[in-house]
Design a protein around this motif. Structure first.
Motif, PDB file in Angstrom:
ATOM      1  N   VAL A 148       0.819  -1.215   0.000  1.00 23.82           N
ATOM      2  CA  VAL A 148       0.000   0.000   0.000  1.00 23.82           C
ATOM      3  C   VAL A 148       0.854   1.267   0.000  1.00 23.82           C
ATOM      4  N   ARG A 149       2.109   1.181   0.426  1.00 24.88           N
ATOM      5  CA  ARG A 149       2.983   2.357   0.383  1.00 24.88           C
ATOM      6  C   ARG A 149       3.277   2.779  -1.051  1.00 24.88           C
ATOM      7  N   ARG A 150       3.042   1.880  -1.978  1.00 26.50           N
ATOM      8  CA  ARG A 150       3.272   2.178  -3.399  1.00 26.50           C
ATOM      9  C   ARG A 150       1.963   2.450  -4.141  1.00 26.50           C
ATOM     10  N   TRP A 151       0.890   2.674  -3.413  1.00 19.29           N
ATOM     11  CA  TRP A 151      -0.339   3.151  -4.023  1.00 19.29           C
ATOM     12  C   TRP A 151      -0.234   4.672  -4.090  1.00 19.29           C
ATOM     13  N   PHE A 152       0.557   5.142  -5.031  1.00 21.44           N
ATOM     14  CA  PHE A 152       0.875   6.558  -5.130  1.00 21.44           C
ATOM     15  C   PHE A 152      -0.326   7.348  -5.657  1.00 21.44           C
ATOM     16  N   PRO A 153      -0.308   8.688  -5.526  1.00 22.53           N
ATOM     17  CA  PRO A 153      -1.404   9.496  -6.064  1.00 22.53           C
ATOM     18  C   PRO A 153      -1.661   9.183  -7.536  1.00 22.53           C
ATOM     19  N   GLY A 154      -2.945   9.061  -7.848  1.00 24.65           N
ATOM     20  CA  GLY A 154      -3.349   8.658  -9.187  1.00 24.65           C
ATOM     21  C   GLY A 154      -4.047   7.318  -9.148  1.00 24.65           C
ATOM     22  N   THR A 155      -4.046   6.635 -10.264  1.00 30.59           N
ATOM     23  CA  THR A 155      -4.753   5.358 -10.395  1.00 30.59           C
ATOM     24  C   THR A 155      -3.810   4.194 -10.133  1.00 30.59           C
ATOM     25  N   ASN A 156      -4.259   3.273  -9.291  1.00 26.40           N
ATOM     26  CA  ASN A 156      -3.487   2.085  -8.949  1.00 26.40           C
ATOM     27  C   ASN A 156      -4.314   0.848  -9.284  1.00 26.40           C
ATOM     28  N   THR A 157      -3.693  -0.075  -9.999  1.00 16.78           N
ATOM     29  CA  THR A 157      -4.372  -1.314 -10.380  1.00 16.78           C
ATOM     30  C   THR A 157      -3.715  -2.488  -9.678  1.00 16.78           C
ATOM     31  N   ILE A 158      -4.511  -3.251  -8.952  1.00 11.86           N
ATOM     32  CA  ILE A 158      -4.026  -4.421  -8.224  1.00 11.86           C
ATOM     33  C   ILE A 158      -4.693  -5.640  -8.839  1.00 11.86           C
ATOM     34  N   GLU A 159      -3.883  -6.483  -9.459  1.00 11.36           N
ATOM     35  CA  GLU A 159      -4.402  -7.668 -10.139  1.00 11.36           C
ATOM     36  C   GLU A 159      -3.636  -8.877  -9.619  1.00 11.36           C
ATOM     37  N   GLU A 160      -4.339  -9.789  -8.917  1.00  9.24           N
ATOM     38  CA  GLU A 160      -3.665 -10.911  -8.287  1.00  9.24           C
ATOM     39  C   GLU A 160      -4.503 -12.184  -8.402  1.00  9.24           C
ATOM     40  N   SER A 161      -3.782 -13.297  -8.349  1.00 10.88           N
ATOM     41  CA  SER A 161      -4.408 -14.613  -8.337  1.00 10.88           C
ATOM     42  C   SER A 161      -4.109 -15.243  -6.986  1.00 10.88           C
ATOM     43  N   LEU A 162      -5.144 -15.479  -6.200  1.00 10.41           N
ATOM     44  CA  LEU A 162      -4.989 -15.908  -4.819  1.00 10.41           C
ATOM     45  C   LEU A 162      -5.297 -17.387  -4.651  1.00 10.41           C
ATOM     46  N   GLU A 163      -4.735 -17.943  -3.610  1.00  6.35           N
ATOM     47  CA  GLU A 163      -4.988 -19.337  -3.266  1.00  6.35           C
ATOM     48  C   GLU A 163      -6.481 -19.572  -3.060  1.00  6.35           C
ATOM     49  N   GLY A 164      -6.974 -20.679  -3.582  1.00  8.07           N
ATOM     50  CA  GLY A 164      -8.375 -21.034  -3.394  1.00  8.07           C
ATOM     51  C   GLY A 164      -8.570 -21.781  -2.086  1.00  8.07           C
ATOM     52  N   GLY A 165      -9.270 -22.904  -2.155  1.00  8.06           N
ATOM     53  CA  GLY A 165      -9.472 -23.725  -0.970  1.00  8.06           C
ATOM     54  C   GLY A 165     -10.646 -23.319  -0.115  1.00  8.06           C
ATOM     55  N   LEU A 166     -11.529 -22.444  -0.617  1.00  7.74           N
ATOM     56  CA  LEU A 166     -12.725 -22.101   0.139  1.00  7.74           C
ATOM     57  C   LEU A 166     -13.705 -23.273   0.123  1.00  7.74           C
ATOM     58  N   LYS A 167     -14.381 -23.476   1.226  1.00  9.31           N
ATOM     59  CA  LYS A 167     -15.390 -24.532   1.301  1.00  9.31           C
ATOM     60  C   LYS A 167     -16.611 -24.137   0.492  1.00  9.31           C
ATOM     61  N   ALA A 168     -17.402 -25.130   0.141  1.00 10.43           N
ATOM     62  CA  ALA A 168     -18.645 -24.867  -0.583  1.00 10.43           C
ATOM     63  C   ALA A 168     -19.541 -23.944   0.234  1.00 10.43           C
ATOM     64  N   GLY A 169     -20.140 -22.990  -0.447  1.00  9.77           N
ATOM     65  CA  GLY A 169     -21.009 -22.029   0.224  1.00  9.77           C
ATOM     66  C   GLY A 169     -20.928 -20.675  -0.441  1.00  9.77           C
ATOM     67  N   THR A 170     -21.529 -19.698   0.187  1.00 11.70           N
ATOM     68  CA  THR A 170     -21.539 -18.336  -0.326  1.00 11.70           C
ATOM     69  C   THR A 170     -20.677 -17.466   0.584  1.00 11.70           C
ATOM     70  N   TRP A 171     -19.788 -16.712  -0.046  1.00 11.16           N
ATOM     71  CA  TRP A 171     -18.815 -15.929   0.697  1.00 11.16           C
ATOM     72  C   TRP A 171     -18.906 -14.453   0.291  1.00 11.16           C
ATOM     73  N   ALA A 172     -19.040 -13.582   1.289  1.00 10.92           N
ATOM     74  CA  ALA A 172     -19.008 -12.139   1.049  1.00 10.92           C
ATOM     75  C   ALA A 172     -17.553 -11.672   1.062  1.00 10.92           C
ATOM     76  N   LEU A 173     -17.215 -10.733   0.175  1.00 11.29           N
ATOM     77  CA  LEU A 173     -15.838 -10.271   0.025  1.00 11.29           C
ATOM     78  C   LEU A 173     -15.645  -8.891   0.649  1.00 11.29           C
TER      79      LEU A 173
END
Length: 506
Positions: free
Chosen positions: A438-463
């Motif tokens: 977050v220290r490199r979220w400099f003034p202006g537009t910042n794009t964060i694009e990541e692929s995260l580990e899965g492993g969530l159980k079946a169900g509905t998850w709020a983000l």
């Protein structure tokens, strides 16, 4: 946990819009969803930024901080002489060591300092400490007249001894220290009018000598060594950092921090600035001055040192206060003045709300105070977010966030960025930490694009997006988490920012 469902529905209605076409019969239900968020225009408290409250105490007559009073600073408060109100998470704390100019600090005094840190922690604020020996300008028959020697600071051996005694407190309370100001020598701890470290004023030698620089650098190094490496130490003059980094013969055009060096916890990356005469004159009353050495004279260096400051300050903490309205209209709002531009160019995170309100009040009448209140430091607002709609338990979780920083700078302290998954039925929480800084979220537009580990159980998850403090002692407290400047996203009970999206895991 069902109580979250109606709120989530309301937030979806008022806080964002979705480009999701999953309701279309021809739309593949596994297609990602892009949500557009609405920016908020509200002013609200956020950690380690904004206007600070001033506080001081003398060792000879100690006035402790009160946690209940500090907690009120998070709601609108008006300083004496101010025509504006602010919300604040920062408290500047002067520790005036008037009893100890030639003696070690007593345990009773150290215990009182510890109690002040504890009060800040209880209140949900952070301190900007400065230790000094005198804040008194004694007038007399001398060239500067309003202040004459002896000034009342302490010898180097005493200073170094005190820093050694304070080190355990600085280490143990790093969680509630935003940054530390060097202080110690010179009246007000501003490193100028000094009995022992060189007097560059017209009252004495008018510049600094090699031994003065050597002594000053030794004290700065002692403070860097006494302070945890993730805490920045602020100096009053940019040339002081240059000579600490490159030596006492360094020229004023030396290289500033680079983005590669930034946030590396080296000494060079840890030294920031407090300008206690912001916009007071063309050179801020000597802030941008070459103070010479034994073989070179004192000389003006306004242009080159301003450029160095502007380049360096992108990656270190900058704050201070206004001190004189004599530079009006240049210190006013645009178009006549350059207050906001200067704060932006020099990456200001904080300013004093209590001084000098002859200057600060002009920002109210000039119409830029509301912007300044919101833009000091960082101000993050989600623009869009793209998330999966349906996954299996083993699928990676691909996200894309677009975040606009409309502040003058980015955060100067590291903190985790976490994607929070809350099961809407069981309430179970799963945390995935993002790689972004977050220290490199400099003034202006910042794009964060990541692929995260899965492993969530079946169900509905709020983000949710969570930006908590890095310290384990306070990282569960919402007062220390960053709030996004969006409508309908903040959960004040947890410090989470709702992404207004649910993910179905099969």
């Amino acid at each position: 946990m069902k109580r979250y469902l109606p709120l989530l529905g309301l937030l979806l209605a008022v806080g964002c819009s979705s480009d999701d076409k999953s309701s279309d019969q021809d739309q593949d239900e596994d297609e990602p969803t892009t949500i557009t968020y609405t920016a908020s225009q509200d002013d609200f408290p956020n950690p380690e930024r904004g206007f600070y409250h001033y506080s001081d105490t003398r060792a000879s007559n100690y006035s402790p901080l009160d946690a209940d009073e500090l907690a009120t600073y998070r709601s609108l408060q008006t300083a004496d002489g101010a025509s504006y109100s602010v919300v604040s998470t920062l408290v500047f704390r002067y520790f005036i060591l008037d009893m100890y100019t030639a003696a070690p600090l007593e345990e009773s005094f150290l215990a009182k300092v510890q109690a002040d840190f504890a009060a800040a922690r209880d209140a949900g604020v952070k301190l900007i400490p400065r230790f000094t020996y005198t804040v008194t300008a004694t007038p007399g028959d001398c060239p500067e007249s309003f202040i004459c020697p002896p000034y009342g600071d302490a010898a180097k051996a005493t200073v170094l001894g005190h820093i050694g005694q304070l080190k355990p407190l600085l280490q143990d309370n790093a969680d509630v220290i935003a940054c530390v100001q060097l202080g110690f020598f010179g009246t007000w701890g501003e490193n100028y009018y000094s009995d022992y470290f060189g007097d560059a004023s017209g009252n004495d030698q008018g510049k600094l000598l090699d031994q003065n620089w050597t002594d000053r650098i030794e004290v700065l190094q002692a403070m860097l060594d006494a302070t945890p490496r993730h805490i920045m130490v602020q100096v009053r003059y940019p040339q002081f950092k240059q000579r600490h980094t490159y030596g006492i013969n360094a020229l004023t055009n030396v290289a500033a921090l680079t983005e590669t060096e930034a946030f590396s916890e080296t000494d060079k990356a840890r030294i920031g600035y407090h300008n206690d005469c912001f916009l007071a004159s063309a050179d801020d009353f000597g802030t941008y001055e070459d103070y010479g050495n034994s073989s070179s004279p004192r000389t003006g260096a306004n242009t080159v040192l301003r450029q160095y400051f502007a380049d360096d300050s992108k990656y270190v903490v900058v704050g201070g206060e206004t001190c004189s309205d004599g530079y009006s209209p240049q210190n006013d709002c645009a178009p006549a003045g350059k207050a906001e531009k200067e704060m932006s160019d020099l990456h200001y995170s904080y300013l004093n709300m209590d001084y000098n309100n002859e200057v600060n009040n002009d920002w109210v009448t000039g119409g830029c105070m509301d912007n300044i209140k919101k833009r000091l430091g960082y101000r993050f607002a989600l623009t869009t977010g793209t998330y999966p709609t349906t996954l299996t338990e083993d699928d990676k979780i691909d996200i894309k966030l677009t975040i606009e920083n409309s502040g003058f700078t980015s955060p100067f302290k590291a903190r985790p960025a976490q994607l929070i998954f809350r099961n809407t039925t069981s309430g179970e929480i799963i945390v995935r930490t993002l790689a972004t800084d977050v220290r490199r979220w400099f003034p202006g537009t910042n794009t964060i694009e990541e692929s995260l580990e899965g492993g969530l159980k079946a169900g509905t998850w709020a983000l949710y997006l969570n930006l908590p403090d890095a310290a384990a002692t306070i990282n569960k407290r919402p007062e220390y988490s960053i709030r996004l400047a969006n409508n309908g996203t903040w959960d004040g009970a947890t410090g989470y920012n709702s992404l207004n999206h649910t993910l179905a895991v099969k």
